[in-house]
Design an enzyme around this catalytic site. Structure first.
Site, PDB file in Angstrom:
ATOM      1  N   TRP A 179       1.159  -1.290  -0.002  1.00 52.98           N
ATOM      2  CA  TRP A 179       0.139   0.041   0.112  1.00 52.98           C
ATOM      3  C   TRP A 179       0.962   1.285   0.470  1.00 52.98           C
ATOM      4  CZ3 TRP A 179      -0.478   3.879   3.736  1.00 52.98           C
ATOM      5  CH2 TRP A 179      -0.809   4.914   3.278  1.00 52.98           C
ATOM      6  N   GLU A 218      -3.132  -2.391  -2.727  1.00 53.84           N
ATOM      7  CA  GLU A 218      -4.035  -1.960  -2.119  1.00 53.84           C
ATOM      8  C   GLU A 218      -4.176  -0.973  -2.345  1.00 53.84           C
ATOM      9  OE1 GLU A 218      -3.243  -1.431   2.384  1.00 53.84           O
ATOM     10  OE2 GLU A 218      -5.561  -0.508   2.611  1.00 53.84           O
ATOM     11  N   LYS A 220      -6.871   2.717  -2.494  1.00 49.09           N
ATOM     12  CA  LYS A 220      -7.114   4.087  -1.665  1.00 49.09           C
ATOM     13  C   LYS A 220      -7.974   4.814  -2.604  1.00 49.09           C
ATOM     14  CE  LYS A 220      -6.411   6.020   2.778  1.00 49.09           C
ATOM     15  NZ  LYS A 220      -5.384   6.380   3.451  1.00 49.09           N
ATOM     16  N   ASP A 251      -9.559  -3.289   0.971  1.00 48.26           N
ATOM     17  CA  ASP A 251      -9.805  -2.475   2.185  1.00 48.26           C
ATOM     18  C   ASP A 251     -11.091  -1.570   2.419  1.00 48.26           C
ATOM     19  OD1 ASP A 251      -9.557  -0.310   4.589  1.00 48.26           O
ATOM     20  OD2 ASP A 251      -8.000  -0.884   4.714  1.00 48.26           O
ATOM     21  N   HIS A 254     -12.125   2.019   2.389  1.00 46.16           N
ATOM     22  CA  HIS A 254     -10.936   2.747   1.216  1.00 46.16           C
ATOM     23  C   HIS A 254     -12.092   3.033  -0.373  1.00 46.16           C
ATOM     24  CE1 HIS A 254      -6.687   1.851   2.666  1.00 46.16           C
ATOM     25  NE2 HIS A 254      -7.085   2.105   3.159  1.00 46.16           N
ATOM     26  N   HIS A 278      -8.543  -6.412   3.976  1.00 54.32           N
ATOM     27  CA  HIS A 278      -8.603  -5.384   5.079  1.00 54.32           C
ATOM     28  C   HIS A 278      -9.522  -4.522   5.451  1.00 54.32           C
ATOM     29  CE1 HIS A 278      -4.107  -3.703   4.829  1.00 54.32           C
ATOM     30  NE2 HIS A 278      -3.676  -5.226   5.254  1.00 54.32           N
ATOM     31  N   ASP A 286     -12.421   8.936   8.363  1.00 54.92           N
ATOM     32  CA  ASP A 286     -11.384   8.088   8.456  1.00 54.92           C
ATOM     33  C   ASP A 286     -11.890   6.790   8.283  1.00 54.92           C
ATOM     34  OD1 ASP A 286      -9.057   6.606  10.714  1.00 54.92           O
ATOM     35  OD2 ASP A 286     -10.827   6.155  11.822  1.00 54.92           O
ATOM     36  N   ASP A 288     -10.567   3.992   9.337  1.00 57.62           N
ATOM     37  CA  ASP A 288      -9.678   3.259  10.398  1.00 57.62           C
ATOM     38  C   ASP A 288     -10.131   2.446  11.247  1.00 57.62           C
ATOM     39  OD1 ASP A 288      -7.364   1.763   8.469  1.00 57.62           O
ATOM     40  OD2 ASP A 288      -7.114   4.285   8.567  1.00 57.62           O
ATOM     41  N   ASP A 318      -7.498  -4.238   9.502  1.00 55.02           N
ATOM     42  CA  ASP A 318      -6.424  -3.136   9.604  1.00 55.02           C
ATOM     43  C   ASP A 318      -7.606  -1.507   9.642  1.00 55.02           C
ATOM     44  OD1 ASP A 318      -4.792  -1.435   8.701  1.00 55.02           O
ATOM     45  OD2 ASP A 318      -4.969  -0.903   6.440  1.00 55.02           O
TER      46      ASP A 318
HETATM   47  C1  RNT Z   1      -3.338   2.987   5.152  1.00 56.74           C
HETATM   48  C2  RNT Z   1      -3.979   1.518   4.608  1.00 56.74           C
HETATM   49  C3  RNT Z   1      -3.023   0.151   5.093  1.00 56.74           C
HETATM   50  C4  RNT Z   1      -2.190   0.910   6.601  1.00 56.74           C
HETATM   51  C5  RNT Z   1      -1.701   0.414   6.926  1.00 56.74           C
HETATM   52  C6  RNT Z   1      -0.232   0.262   8.240  1.00 56.74           C
HETATM   53  O1  RNT Z   1      -4.626   3.944   4.461  1.00 56.74           O
HETATM   54  O2  RNT Z   1      -5.593   0.730   4.607  1.00 56.74           O
HETATM   55  O3  RNT Z   1      -3.220  -0.945   4.552  1.00 56.74           O
HETATM   56  O4  RNT Z   1      -3.482   0.990   7.147  1.00 56.74           O
HETATM   57  O5  RNT Z   1      -0.762  -0.191   5.886  1.00 56.74           O
HETATM   58 ZN    ZN Z   2      -5.964  -0.652   4.497  1.00 55.94          ZN
END
Ligand code: RNT
Ligand code: ZN
Length: 403
Positions: A179, A218, A220, A251, A254, A278, A286, A288, A318
């Site tokens: 990523w 990955e 985003k 993810d 994302h 993820h 956010d 995460d 993640d």
């Molecule tokens: C960031 C990505 C990635 C990170 C990690 C720490 O937006 O999701 O996967 O969270 O690599």
């Molecule tokens: Zn991620």
């Protein structure tokens, strides 16, 4: 009659077998991200997190040494049922002297190899393309300066070798996930150039086939300070993976908030052998937050079951939350993902599909709603008992706050 026996009868009426579901769900490996334990700091001693991601909150007690992180991971595994892998970022290398990221070697991960061996865990790896002076202006593999690109390409190559070493030593295939944060805050003058450079960098990184290494990429949609353009977009990696055979990693934080990863899984799996995830929870800007057992998490799990993708999906977590107890955050998210998978196995998917095909949408909706209140909790309690971890809130007992 115990509540589990009662639950078994209720599920049997729908043709479902909780015993089989428990066994199946416990055997599925979930890769636990080491970076929830210390707010994505790692052990380089560099300090600030960059790359458009942030761990907010000031709960005390984050792990500051490899041993503290290892202890905290143990505290998580003791509270979570089922099979796990450990997911490491490059910045978690344990070295006597600082080692440049493009010079990292397997020996720098000996601490984690020993940790994983002792506990029978597989390991996954990630190059770290952020929190570094050469990533400070927000470009890495797509940087216009060839010297900056060289550094990051070499770092990614080093991490692939380290991943293959973990796989070899542990006898478990290793996922190496790339990523990158690369993007722009404001309207680009050139979108194609950075993407062409990213493609060339990836081609070089992935050129050497390595045994038992699964390369994932990955995407985003945007990051903090990268609001207008992300080089590694979903379309970029979808096409890149289709052409080259590496695996797309989705993810679920994302994408645009109304765009659902649960809806993408079937399209991915029709054309690709594997899918990597993820699992997180996006809240506004956010990506995460700690996963809750919400509708989307359940639907992602449902799709994994319905698409017959149980053995083709690589599941990693993640998220990073510094506002609550970090070990608890880890545990809550991990337990929720396992609960979602259990709940997905305990749905009569065949019967529901038949209703859809028969265009009986009234009965389908009615059934979907009734199924929500089947006694899943009793099955979860039985699952926890069988794997020797607390079922209810008792898992919070003994959670220390590091002083
Ligand atoms: C960031 C990505 C990635 C990170 C990690 C720490 O937006 O999701 O996967 O969270 O690599
Ligand atoms: Zn991620």
């Amino acid at each position: 009659m115990t509540s589990y026996q009662h639950a078994k009868e209720r599920y049997a009426a729908w043709g479902l077998d909780p015993d089989a579901a428990i066994a199946q769900v416990l055997a599925l490996p979930i890769s636990l991200h080491c970076w929830q334990g210390d707010d994505v700091q790692g052990f380089e001693g560099g300090g600030a997190l960059s790359g458009g991601i942030a761990a907010t909150g000031n709960f005390p007690g984050r792990a500051t040494t490899p041993q503290e992180l290892a202890d905290d991971l143990d505290a998580v595994f003791a509270r979570c049922p089922g099979k796990h892998k450990l997911n490491l970022h490059a910045i978690y290398a344990v070295t006597d002297q600082p080692v440049a990221r493009d010079q990292l070697q397997p020996a720098h991960f000996q601490f984690w190899l020993d940790y994983a061996k002792k506990r029978g865990l597989g390991v996954d790896v990630n190059p770290t393309l952020f929190s570094h002076p050469l990533a400070a202006d927000g470009m890495t593999l797509a940087h216009p300066d060839p010297a900056v690109r060289r550094f990051w390409v070499d770092h990614c190559k080093a991490m692939r070798k380290i991943g293959a070493w973990f796989a070899q030593e542990l006898g478990v295939p290793c996922v190496n996930n790339i990523w990158i944060p690369d993007g722009l805050k404001d309207t680009p003058a050139d979108r194609l150039g950075p993407r062409a450079r990213l493609r060339a960098s990836l081609d070089e990184i992935l050129a050497e086939p390595l045994e038992n290494l699964i390369d994932t990429v990955e995407s985003k949609v945007f990051g903090l300070g990268f609001e207008s353009y992300t080089v590694g977009s979903h379309e970029f990696y979808l096409n890149y993976a289709a052409k080259t055979g590496c695996v797309c990693l989705l993810d679920n934080g994302h994408f645009h908030p109304t765009e659902l990863v649960s809806d993408k899984i079937s399209s991915m799996l029709l054309f690709e052998k594997n899918l990597a995830l993820h699992i997180t929870r996006g809240v506004r800007w956010d990506s995460d937050h700690v996963p809750a057992l919400d509708d989307e998490l359940r639907e992602i799990a449902n799709e994994i079951v319905r698409c017959d993708a149980w053995d083709r999906t690589l599941i990693a977590l993640d998220y990073f939350d510094a506002s609550i107890h970090r070990v608890a955050a880890w545990v809550i998210g991990l337990r929720n993902v396992r609960k979602a998978l259990l709940s997905a196995l305990l749905l009569p998917h065949k019967q529901l599909k038949a209703l859809q095909d028969a265009r009986d949408f009234t009965r389908l909706f009615a059934a979907q709603e009734e199924l929500k209140l089947l006694p899943l909790g009793a099955v979860w309690e039985e699952l926890c008992a069988r794997s020797g971890v607390p079922a209810g809130l008792d898992w919070m007992d003994g959670l220390a706050v590091r002083g």
